[in-house]
Design a protein around this motif. Structure first.
Motif, PDB file in Angstrom:
ATOM      1  N   GLU A  83       0.413  26.870  29.496  1.00  0.00           N
ATOM      2  CA  GLU A  83      -0.052  25.907  30.488  1.00  0.00           C
ATOM      3  C   GLU A  83      -0.472  26.583  31.785  1.00  0.00           C
ATOM      4  OE1 GLU A  83       2.960  22.985  30.990  1.00  0.00           O
ATOM      5  OE2 GLU A  83       2.403  21.854  29.207  1.00  0.00           O
ATOM      6  N   LEU A  84       0.239  27.657  32.124  1.00  0.00           N
ATOM      7  CA  LEU A  84      -0.095  28.341  33.371  1.00  0.00           C
ATOM      8  C   LEU A  84      -1.440  29.041  33.307  1.00  0.00           C
ATOM      9  CD1 LEU A  84       3.363  29.860  34.407  1.00  0.00           C
ATOM     10  CD2 LEU A  84       2.226  27.841  35.319  1.00  0.00           C
ATOM     11  N   THR A  85      -1.939  29.244  32.087  1.00  0.00           N
ATOM     12  CA  THR A  85      -3.270  29.862  31.973  1.00  0.00           C
ATOM     13  C   THR A  85      -4.383  28.876  32.284  1.00  0.00           C
ATOM     14  OG1 THR A  85      -3.377  29.340  29.598  1.00  0.00           O
ATOM     15  CG2 THR A  85      -2.435  31.485  30.228  1.00  0.00           C
ATOM     16  N   HIS A  86      -4.057  27.587  32.364  1.00  0.00           N
ATOM     17  CA  HIS A  86      -5.076  26.590  32.676  1.00  0.00           C
ATOM     18  C   HIS A  86      -5.445  26.664  34.167  1.00  0.00           C
ATOM     19  CE1 HIS A  86      -3.488  24.078  29.033  1.00  0.00           C
ATOM     20  NE2 HIS A  86      -4.142  25.169  28.665  1.00  0.00           N
ATOM     21  N   GLY A  92      -0.703  21.666  41.951  1.00  0.00           N
ATOM     22  CA  GLY A  92      -0.499  21.271  40.565  1.00  0.00           C
ATOM     23  C   GLY A  92       0.292  22.301  39.787  1.00  0.00           C
ATOM     24  N   LEU A  93       0.040  23.571  40.058  1.00  0.00           N
ATOM     25  CA  LEU A  93       0.774  24.643  39.379  1.00  0.00           C
ATOM     26  C   LEU A  93       2.260  24.590  39.722  1.00  0.00           C
ATOM     27  CD1 LEU A  93       0.832  27.374  37.817  1.00  0.00           C
ATOM     28  CD2 LEU A  93       0.370  28.470  40.003  1.00  0.00           C
ATOM     29  N   LEU A  94       2.582  24.425  40.971  1.00  0.00           N
ATOM     30  CA  LEU A  94       3.988  24.425  41.381  1.00  0.00           C
ATOM     31  C   LEU A  94       4.707  23.172  40.896  1.00  0.00           C
ATOM     32  CD1 LEU A  94       3.660  25.905  44.966  1.00  0.00           C
ATOM     33  CD2 LEU A  94       4.301  27.058  42.853  1.00  0.00           C
ATOM     34  N   ALA A 230       5.165  33.251  39.691  1.00  0.00           N
ATOM     35  CA  ALA A 230       4.654  34.140  40.736  1.00  0.00           C
ATOM     36  C   ALA A 230       3.250  34.624  40.396  1.00  0.00           C
ATOM     37  CB  ALA A 230       5.608  35.315  40.926  1.00  0.00           C
ATOM     38  N   VAL A 231       3.083  35.065  39.133  1.00  0.00           N
ATOM     39  CA  VAL A 231       1.761  35.550  38.718  1.00  0.00           C
ATOM     40  C   VAL A 231       0.729  34.421  38.799  1.00  0.00           C
ATOM     41  CG1 VAL A 231       0.438  36.481  36.793  1.00  0.00           C
ATOM     42  CG2 VAL A 231       2.740  37.343  37.255  1.00  0.00           C
ATOM     43  N   ALA A 232       1.125  33.244  38.275  1.00  0.00           N
ATOM     44  CA  ALA A 232       0.196  32.118  38.301  1.00  0.00           C
ATOM     45  C   ALA A 232      -0.105  31.672  39.728  1.00  0.00           C
ATOM     46  CB  ALA A 232       0.776  30.961  37.494  1.00  0.00           C
ATOM     47  N   THR A 233       0.926  31.757  40.594  1.00  0.00           N
ATOM     48  CA  THR A 233       0.711  31.387  41.998  1.00  0.00           C
ATOM     49  C   THR A 233      -0.299  32.307  42.657  1.00  0.00           C
ATOM     50  OG1 THR A 233       2.941  30.471  42.198  1.00  0.00           O
ATOM     51  CG2 THR A 233       1.835  31.109  44.232  1.00  0.00           C
ATOM     52  N   GLU A 234      -0.138  33.598  42.415  1.00  0.00           N
ATOM     53  CA  GLU A 234      -1.098  34.539  42.980  1.00  0.00           C
ATOM     54  C   GLU A 234      -2.490  34.280  42.420  1.00  0.00           C
ATOM     55  OE1 GLU A 234      -1.162  39.247  44.015  1.00  0.00           O
ATOM     56  OE2 GLU A 234      -0.747  38.706  41.929  1.00  0.00           O
ATOM     57  N   LYS A 235      -2.525  34.009  41.090  1.00  0.00           N
ATOM     58  CA  LYS A 235      -3.810  33.715  40.475  1.00  0.00           C
ATOM     59  C   LYS A 235      -4.417  32.446  41.068  1.00  0.00           C
ATOM     60  CE  LYS A 235      -4.208  31.394  36.800  1.00  0.00           C
ATOM     61  NZ  LYS A 235      -4.116  30.829  35.435  1.00  0.00           N
ATOM     62  N   ALA A 236      -3.569  31.407  41.246  1.00  0.00           N
ATOM     63  CA  ALA A 236      -4.068  30.160  41.823  1.00  0.00           C
ATOM     64  C   ALA A 236      -4.546  30.372  43.251  1.00  0.00           C
ATOM     65  CB  ALA A 236      -2.984  29.087  41.784  1.00  0.00           C
ATOM     66  N   GLY A 237      -3.785  31.212  44.011  1.00  0.00           N
ATOM     67  CA  GLY A 237      -4.221  31.501  45.373  1.00  0.00           C
ATOM     68  C   GLY A 237      -5.563  32.198  45.390  1.00  0.00           C
TER      69      GLY A 237
END
Length: 678
Positions: A83-86, A92-94, A230-237
């Motif tokens: 899901e985090l790859t979406h 929304g991620l958090l 953390a990885v997804a957050t950085e990616k989302a940022g």
């Protein structure tokens, strides 16, 4: 037998335990099996193997449950990873992360705090709370991360938890966090860092409303989730940043396309104006092209403020503000917006645009210059505010007008000698080759059969050269002729109002020269033969003004009243009488009244209505009523010195003309009748 029986019951017990184990029965079923064996009164020697089997089976069941739980957790982590790859946004991620954390550890509350660009912890997402405040040092500087459970995470370098937060003294307590824990009714709290390498992006908090110990396996489940977050957050940022940059690039691109479109529009508008200039267009055509491009009213004014061309009449134009803006525009060399005038509605609206006119638009003034020479201004009243590109177009329009004025001047200078010679020949007496003169006039676009007036201007001091250059341009612009004779500028201009022509020349030439200009005019005339006569009358008018101390004034022969009658070659007595007392004569003729006799008696008695009444043998009230009627016919100012003198002179001329007419009639009937008439 006993041994055999024992062995048999032991096998039965083991089989029963295995059956429960195979059924994945809950621990209560195993306890029930032991309770039944005890109730049956079985000896301890027989219960021991059963108890051992139940203990081992319970352990196996718990191990299988933990393995199944771990498998479920791993599946949940895998699902979370997928899901985090979406493409989520940060919020929304958090929300997904805190929802998964609650499910993995069966928590009552979960939240995430992240550090912003200024090092301040901010609550980004929370789920399960009663107050919506979350946990952790939210809104506090990064230095306070060492306080509370976050400080314990920092000290341990990994996840930290407490069975009962409010009673735990292993870390300093923050009052704000304690208040939240108390309001939420929490006891067990854990915190897991969101880490990428050595960088901690934030903290994942979890809380339970019962005292609870978190096993290493549970923390081991939550730590990977935090790392994934953390990885997804950085990616989302980064994705949000990229989106913002793409949006900004799209805006820049849109602005660039808009600017390019506007520049093309300005270029096309400028091209239209230049084509008009180069193809011999006039000022009005250029002004209309500029007005269409700017959606505005455009006025072209000369240095003296005279309007040379206008696409319309602006409503409520503040002339004082325009004059001030004209000075500022020439001083700065660029268009200037006029300030608000004191007579507009802006006094009632302090927030109104200071450059807006009363109609809701804006008024701009652009300098029309050629080098350092002031050729005038453009006054533009726009319905909507002008943009930077519009200001540039306004500058280009002013340049086009300046070029057209220079071209007109150059044309006038080039044609000047030919046009001067034509007017010189018209002024000559007698005229040479009248037919050739008429043909020359037609070639220059001048129809001498149409009404025209003649104006003579004499600068009172200063150099004449600048006035001559101006006169050439003015005559060309007005469709007339110009020459110089006897130190005076002579202008033959189309029109019927000599007085208005004199005032117009004075109003434009005097400010240009900076000293007074005396202007005399005569006309109208209707043929080439009348030009020389009009010139003589205009010169006599100019000389009469000088003799009367009127140097620097502007007047026509008609403006001088009876002096104009004396100066005129045709001595139009009938015209003078008609202009002075014509309405009174017509009133007497139509109604058989005695207003004319009343006027004569009134003046003969020294302006006394009573004495006039005695001379007329009528009541004084009758004279007063007649004088009121005369005032209605001649105007309220008929008794002022200037007009009353003309009225008396017209009465004397009318009386003399009547006497002469009667004498002519008497002479035609014989000498006796003539003597009797006398």
């Amino acid at each position: 037998m006993a041994q055999h029986g024992t062995g048999g019951s032991g096998s039965v017990d083991a089989l029963s335990v295995l059956e429960l184990l195979a059924q994945q029965a809950p621990p209560e079923r195993f306890a029930e099996l032991l309770d039944r064996a005890r109730e049956a009164g079985r000896p301890p020697a027989e219960l021991a193997p059963l108890e051992r089997a139940v203990h081992l089976a319970t352990g196996v069941a718990q191990s299988l449950a933990r393995r199944e739980q771990r498998a479920d957790a791993i599946d949940a982590l895998a699902d979370t990873a997928r899901e985090l790859t979406h493409p989520y946004d940060l919020d929304g991620l958090l929300r997904l992360v805190v929802r998964r954390a609650r499910r993995l550890l069966d928590l009552d509350l979960a939240c995430v705090t992240l550090r912003d660009a200024h090092g301040v912890r901010l609550l980004h997402s929370s789920e399960g709370g009663l107050t919506g405040q979350g946990l952790g040092p939210v809104g506090c500087p990064a230095a306070l991360e060492r306080e509370g459970l976050g400080g314990l995470v920092h000290a341990l370098g990994g996840p930290a938890w407490t069975e009962d937060y409010l009673t735990d003294d292993r870390f300093p307590h923050l009052p704000a966090v304690d208040r939240v824990v108390r309001d939420e009714g929490l006891r067990a709290v854990l915190a897991v860092p969101l880490r990428i390498g050595d960088t901690v992006l934030g903290l994942l908090y979890g809380g339970d409303r019962r005292a609870r110990r978190f096993a290493d396996g549970e923390l081991a489940l939550l730590a990977p989730l935090a790392d994934l977050a953390a990885v997804a957050t950085e990616k989302a940022g980064l994705l949000d940043q990229t989106r913002a940059e793409v949006t900004e690039l799209e805006l820049d691109s849109s602005r660039a396309r808009t600017a390019l479109t506007r520049m093309r529009y300005i270029s096309a508008a400028h091209g239209r104006m230049m084509n008009l200039v180069l193809s011999g267009g006039d000022l009005l055509g250029v002004a209309k092209a500029a007005g269409d491009a700017l959606d505005a009213l455009v006025l072209v004014r000369d240095p003296g403020g005279r309007t040379l061309a206008a696409t319309g009449e602006p409503v409520g134009l503040d002339e004082d503000a325009v004059a001030k803006a004209s000075l500022d525009a020439h001083a700065g060399g660029r268009p200037v917006r006029t300030p608000a005038g004191p007579d507009t509605d802006r006094a009632a609206d302090p927030g109104a645009d200071p450059g807006a006119d009363p109609g809701g638009g804006q008024t701009w003034v652009a300098p029309v210059v050629a080098g350092s020479e002031d050729l005038g201004v453009l006054v533009v009243t726009a319905a909507t505010p002008l943009t930077g590109e519009d200001e540039r177009l306004l500058e280009l329009a002013a340049q086009s007008v300046a070029l057209l004025l220079l071209m007109q001047r150059s044309t006038a200078v080039a044609e000047g000698p030919v046009r001067d010679e034509l007017l010189d020949d018209l002024l000559a007496e007698p005229q040479h080759a009248p037919q050739q003169i008429a043909q020359r006039a037609r070639r220059l676009g001048i129809d001498l059969r149409k009404p025209h007036v003649l104006v003579v201007a004499r600068p009172e001091g200063g150099e004449q050269g600048r006035a001559v250059v101006w006169a050439s341009s003015y005559a060309y612009r007005m469709g007339g002729l110009k020459t110089v004779q006897g130190g005076c500028i002579v202008l033959l201009l189309p029109g019927v109002d000599a007085s208005a022509a004199a005032r117009a020349v004075s109003a434009e030439l005097a400010p240009l020269l900076g000293h007074p200009v005396s202007v005399g005019a005569a006309g109208p005339g209707w043929s080439p033969d009348s030009v020389a006569r009009l010139a003589q009358e205009a010169m006599r008018c100019l000389d009469a003004m000088s003799a009367l101390g009127g140097a620097g004034a502007a007047a026509s022969v008609e403006d001088l009243g009876f002096l104009g009658l004396l100066l005129s070659d045709d001595h139009d007595v009938d015209g003078f009488i008609e202009s002075a007392i014509g309405p009174v004569l017509d009133y007497d003729a139509e109604r058989f009244t005695d207003l004319t006799r009343t006027l004569e008696a009134y003046f003969a008695s020294g302006g006394s209505p009573t004495n006039a009444a005695e001379a007329l043998h009528v009541h004084p009230n009758t004279v007063s009523r007649r004088l009121e009627r005369i005032g209605e016919l001649l105007g309220a100012e008929w008794q002022k010195p200037g007009q009353v003198l003309e009225v008396q002179l017209a009465l004397r001329l009318q009386r003399t003309r009547d006497v002469l007419a009667r004498r002519r009639a008497a002479l035609s009937t014989g000498p006796r009748a003539a003597r009797g008439e006398e």
